[in-house]
Design a protein around this motif. Structure first.
Motif, PDB file in Angstrom:
ATOM      1  N   SER A  82       0.839  -1.205   0.000  1.00  0.00           N
ATOM      2  CA  SER A  82       0.000   0.000   0.000  1.00  0.00           C
ATOM      3  C   SER A  82       0.869   1.248   0.000  1.00  0.00           C
ATOM      4  O   SER A  82       0.582   2.231  -0.691  1.00  0.00           O
ATOM      5  N   GLY A  89       1.786   6.812  -6.741  1.00  0.00           N
ATOM      6  CA  GLY A  89       0.647   7.584  -7.225  1.00  0.00           C
ATOM      7  C   GLY A  89       0.819   9.072  -7.003  1.00  0.00           C
ATOM      8  O   GLY A  89       0.641   9.882  -7.933  1.00  0.00           O
ATOM      9  N   TYR A 197     -10.060  11.317 -10.114  1.00  0.00           N
ATOM     10  CA  TYR A 197     -10.198   9.908  -9.737  1.00  0.00           C
ATOM     11  C   TYR A 197      -8.956   9.432  -8.985  1.00  0.00           C
ATOM     12  O   TYR A 197      -9.057   8.743  -7.965  1.00  0.00           O
ATOM     13  N   MET A 198      -7.775   9.792  -9.475  1.00  0.00           N
ATOM     14  CA  MET A 198      -6.545   9.361  -8.820  1.00  0.00           C
ATOM     15  C   MET A 198      -6.418   9.950  -7.420  1.00  0.00           C
ATOM     16  O   MET A 198      -6.049   9.249  -6.466  1.00  0.00           O
ATOM     17  N   VAL A 200      -8.819  11.054  -5.383  1.00  0.00           N
ATOM     18  CA  VAL A 200      -9.805  10.447  -4.483  1.00  0.00           C
ATOM     19  C   VAL A 200      -9.383   9.036  -4.109  1.00  0.00           C
ATOM     20  O   VAL A 200      -9.451   8.626  -2.937  1.00  0.00           O
ATOM     21  N   SER A 201      -8.923   8.260  -5.071  1.00  0.00           N
ATOM     22  CA  SER A 201      -8.509   6.876  -4.805  1.00  0.00           C
ATOM     23  C   SER A 201      -7.331   6.815  -3.851  1.00  0.00           C
ATOM     24  O   SER A 201      -7.307   6.004  -2.920  1.00  0.00           O
ATOM     25  N   LEU A 202      -6.358   7.683  -4.078  1.00  0.00           N
ATOM     26  CA  LEU A 202      -5.179   7.692  -3.209  1.00  0.00           C
ATOM     27  C   LEU A 202      -5.539   8.129  -1.795  1.00  0.00           C
ATOM     28  O   LEU A 202      -5.032   7.564  -0.812  1.00  0.00           O
ATOM     29  N   TYR A 203      -6.403   9.131  -1.686  1.00  0.00           N
ATOM     30  CA  TYR A 203      -6.807   9.578  -0.345  1.00  0.00           C
ATOM     31  C   TYR A 203      -7.551   8.465   0.387  1.00  0.00           C
ATOM     32  O   TYR A 203      -7.324   8.228   1.582  1.00  0.00           O
ATOM     33  N   TRP A 204      -8.426   7.776  -0.326  1.00  0.00           N
ATOM     34  CA  TRP A 204      -9.175   6.680   0.312  1.00  0.00           C
ATOM     35  C   TRP A 204      -8.230   5.557   0.721  1.00  0.00           C
ATOM     36  O   TRP A 204      -8.389   4.960   1.788  1.00  0.00           O
ATOM     37  N   LYS A 205      -7.255   5.263  -0.114  1.00  0.00           N
ATOM     38  CA  LYS A 205      -6.297   4.204   0.208  1.00  0.00           C
ATOM     39  C   LYS A 205      -5.474   4.558   1.439  1.00  0.00           C
ATOM     40  O   LYS A 205      -5.132   3.697   2.243  1.00  0.00           O
ATOM     41  N   GLU A 208      -8.946   5.794   4.244  1.00  0.00           N
ATOM     42  CA  GLU A 208     -10.186   5.010   4.263  1.00  0.00           C
ATOM     43  C   GLU A 208     -11.383   5.838   4.712  1.00  0.00           C
ATOM     44  O   GLU A 208     -12.242   5.352   5.448  1.00  0.00           O
TER      45      GLU A 208
END
Length: 360
Positions: A82, A89, A197-198, A200-205, A208
């Protein structure tokens, strides 16, 4: 010398039950009768009994440690994967923003006109270059978050703030672009949506969660902090945060008619879009200024992350000063131009001084 039954009670490692009675509490007779004959068999040699107990305890502890190591090993492998994804990213985004920002800031106006497929007004060209400087600052933020991921520091409020602002600013920018009257190609829409999209995805990863509901409470807490700087440097960054935030919000919400008054009629649909985007750029500067205010309160301006943000803010201030006084001197009305030039010159001088004098 230690009582025999106390020794057994203390070293009964096979059950991990400690039977030694509290002071003044008499042990039941049937427990004493069971334990005492065992000690008689070893002729009162407590050392031998301690060795036996210790050996059994060590075997149990070793087995338990082996299980813990195996579990933590698999968990660390997941965390390492991760972490590498987050580092890569955010670094890709940082490089992209840096390249785009440098292109917008330094590309000749003729090439910018060819790229935009229209003749840029002086105002539009100025705003395009200011967006370039803001993109360089965004690249600084993204690189700081990438380094924090590499060093396992993403739990810090500083990096969480920077990462969350990048999500908010790019999402808001996409909304502004879609709501504008400028015709957009499918390619432009895709290129705008992909970074969102990138991010948001990275922040969620990383965290969470998407803390939309925390925006208002966090803003209130930030305002309270800005009103109570702890030293002179923090006071400067508090003022700079308020100024940039107010101008940024104003650029985002001002009607087009007021824009025409401010620029002497020198805006069109494309210029108005870039003005709105410049408002987001001002807010990006405000986030960096507030981050440095928080660092100044804690005496941390000399840390590498905060020094890089200081240099990023200096680039933005110097770019604005050069553009408004040299490259595009006719952008603002005279009274606005003088005030802005003075403000940017002071900011650039203070930022350069802080960058050169603050030590770790």
């Amino acid at each position: 010398m230690m009582m025999a039954h106390e020794t057994v009670a203390r070293c009964d490692a096979s059950r991990f039950i400690f039977l030694r009675p509290l002071s003044g509490v008499r042990r039941p007779d049937h427990v004493a009768s069971v334990r005492r004959p065992i000690l008689k068999n070893v002729d009162g040699k407590d050392e031998l009994l301690n060795k036996v107990c210790s050996s059994r305890a060590q075997r149990l502890i070793s087995k338990s440690n082996a299980n813990i190591v195996a579990a933590s090993s698999s968990e660390s492998e997941y965390d390492e994967g991760s972490k590498q994804a987050l580092v890569l990213g955010y670094r890709i985004l940082a490089i992209t923003f840096m390249a785009g920002g440098c292109a917008e800031l330094f590309v000749p106006q003729k090439m910018a006109e060819i790229s935009a497929s229209l003749s840029l007004l002086s105002t539009n060209a100025y705003l395009l270059r200011m967006l370039g400087a803001a993109n360089i600052l965004s690249a600084v933020y993204l690189n700081a978050v990438s380094e924090a991921a590499r060093k396992n520091l993403l739990g810090s409020q500083t990096y969480r703030r920077l990462a969350w602002w990048m999500v908010l600013s790019f999402a808001a920018g996409s909304f502004v672009v879609l709501k504008s009257s400028v015709a957009l190609s499918t390619t432009s829409i895709v290129l705008r949506a992909l970074p969102v999209y990138m991010l948001v995805s990275l922040y969620w990863k990383a965290y969470e969660e998407i803390p939309v509901l925390a925006i208002i409470p966090d803003t209130i807490a930030a305002v309270k902090s800005i009103l109570l700087p702890k030293n002179l440097a923090a006071g400067f960054f508090s003022l700079w945060t308020v100024y940039k935030a107010m101008v940024g919000v104003g650029l985002l919400v001002l009607p087009a008619k007021m824009w025409e008054l401010a620029f002497g009629g020198g805006t069109d649909a494309y210029g108005l879009l870039m003005a709105r985007m410049t408002g987001l750029a001002y807010c990006t500067v405000a986030v960096g200024a507030y981050t440095l205010k928080d660092a100044a309160d804690r005496g941390r301006l000399g840390a590498s992350t905060f020094k890089s943000i200081t240099m990023g803010l200096f680039i933005v201030a110097l770019s604005s000063l050069v553009l408004i006084t040299g490259v595009h001197p006719d952008v603002y009305l005279p009274h606005l131009k003088i005030g802005k030039a003075v403000g940017e010159a002071i900011a650039a001088a203070v930022l350069l001084y802080l960058y050169s004098t603050q030590k770790k």
